[in-house]
Scaffold this motif. Structure first.
Motif, PDB file in Angstrom:
ATOM      1  N   LYS A  88      48.926  44.208  35.687  1.00 51.84           N
ATOM      2  CA  LYS A  88      48.120  44.728  34.575  1.00 51.84           C
ATOM      3  C   LYS A  88      48.591  44.132  33.247  1.00 51.84           C
ATOM      4  N   LEU A  89      49.880  44.020  33.074  1.00 52.73           N
ATOM      5  CA  LEU A  89      50.420  43.450  31.840  1.00 52.73           C
ATOM      6  C   LEU A  89      50.009  41.986  31.691  1.00 52.73           C
ATOM      7  N   LEU A  90      50.065  41.233  32.774  1.00 52.72           N
ATOM      8  CA  LEU A  90      49.619  39.833  32.726  1.00 52.72           C
ATOM      9  C   LEU A  90      48.137  39.764  32.369  1.00 52.72           C
ATOM     10  N   ASP A  91      47.321  40.615  32.980  1.00 53.76           N
ATOM     11  CA  ASP A  91      45.892  40.634  32.655  1.00 53.76           C
ATOM     12  C   ASP A  91      45.679  40.963  31.180  1.00 53.76           C
ATOM     13  N   ASP A  92      46.446  41.929  30.660  1.00 51.99           N
ATOM     14  CA  ASP A  92      46.317  42.305  29.250  1.00 51.99           C
ATOM     15  C   ASP A  92      46.655  41.133  28.329  1.00 51.99           C
ATOM     16  N   VAL A  93      47.730  40.427  28.641  1.00 52.08           N
ATOM     17  CA  VAL A  93      48.130  39.293  27.807  1.00 52.08           C
ATOM     18  C   VAL A  93      47.064  38.204  27.845  1.00 52.08           C
ATOM     19  N   TYR A  94      46.578  37.890  29.042  1.00 46.86           N
ATOM     20  CA  TYR A  94      45.554  36.844  29.157  1.00 46.86           C
ATOM     21  C   TYR A  94      44.226  37.277  28.540  1.00 46.86           C
ATOM     22  N   ASP A  95      43.870  38.545  28.678  1.00 52.79           N
ATOM     23  CA  ASP A  95      42.628  39.021  28.081  1.00 52.79           C
ATOM     24  C   ASP A  95      42.695  38.993  26.557  1.00 52.79           C
ATOM     25  N   GLU A  96      43.878  39.266  26.029  1.00 56.39           N
ATOM     26  CA  GLU A  96      44.031  39.319  24.575  1.00 56.39           C
ATOM     27  C   GLU A  96      44.047  37.941  23.935  1.00 56.39           C
ATOM     28  N   GLY A  97      44.783  37.019  24.512  1.00 54.86           N
ATOM     29  CA  GLY A  97      44.913  35.740  23.831  1.00 54.86           C
ATOM     30  C   GLY A  97      45.013  34.536  24.740  1.00 54.86           C
ATOM     31  N   GLY A  98      44.767  34.740  26.016  1.00 51.63           N
ATOM     32  CA  GLY A  98      44.878  33.626  26.953  1.00 51.63           C
ATOM     33  C   GLY A  98      43.706  32.683  26.845  1.00 51.63           C
ATOM     34  N   SER A  99      43.992  31.431  26.947  1.00 52.66           N
ATOM     35  CA  SER A  99      42.953  30.415  26.878  1.00 52.66           C
ATOM     36  C   SER A  99      42.475  30.074  28.277  1.00 52.66           C
TER      37      SER A  99
END
Length: 188
Positions: A88-99
């Motif tokens: 979930k944390l990885l998804d949050d990071v990628y959803d927020e600013g992942g290219s």
């Protein structure tokens, strides 16, 4: 297939994975989660070392999360819960600013091994999962249209049922009226 499997362990792909791991660990979400930082580092290191397939709840708990050697994976869901939180944390990071252009690190459900996907990998998976006859923009259409269709179908069924009962009522009333007239003539 991950970029590590395609290019071998001694390549620029490993450098890209390490750079992406460092980028993730410097994200604000990981700054507030030391257990998640340690777990991600451990899982990436083990996967890069070729041990991804051998990662089990016990080894993740003891070596990655610092549990005692007497940890019982059958009785304690701690590693599964923590890996779920990491997903979930990885998804949050990628959803927020992942290219979409960057390498993406993720952990598939039911596994502990980390996968490293490129945009080409993600596009291939999305294409395989989407129905071929649906236009690209409508692959994940909202269900509001389906709800409207279901409501119309239910309304049509009620209207048909009401019309059928109304016709049955008219037929029964006609039979009663004709039967009543015959009885009156016969009596009178």
């Amino acid at each position: 297939m991950s970029i590590i499997e395609e290019s071998g362990p001694d390549s620029s792909a490993m450098a890209a994975v390490r750079a992406e791991t460092a980028r993730l660990l410097s994200a604000p979400q990981f700054a507030r989660a030391p257990v998640m930082r340690r777990l991600l580092s451990y899982l990436v290191d083990q996967t890069l070392a070729g041990n991804g397939d051998r990662l089990k709840a016990y080894t993740v708990a003891v070596d990655g999360l610092g549990r005692d050697a007497d940890f019982d994976a059958a009785q304690d869901s701690y590693p599964r819960v923590q890996v779920g939180r990491l997903r979930k944390l990885l998804d949050d990071v990628y959803d927020e600013g992942g290219s979409r252009k960057a390498l993406r690190i993720h952990i598939p459900k039911g596994a502990y091994a980390v996968h490293f996907d490129t945009p080409a990998d993600r596009e291939r998976v999305e294409a395989e999962e989407a129905p071929a006859d649906v236009p690209k923009g409508r692959r994940f259409a909202p269900s509001a249209e389906r709800w409207r269709m279901a409501i119309v179908a239910v309304a049509a069924a009620f209207i048909a049922l009401g019309a059928w009962q109304l016709l049955e009522g008219f037929a029964a009333a006609g039979a009663d009226d004709s039967g009543a007239e015959l009885t009156e003539k016969d009596v009178g």
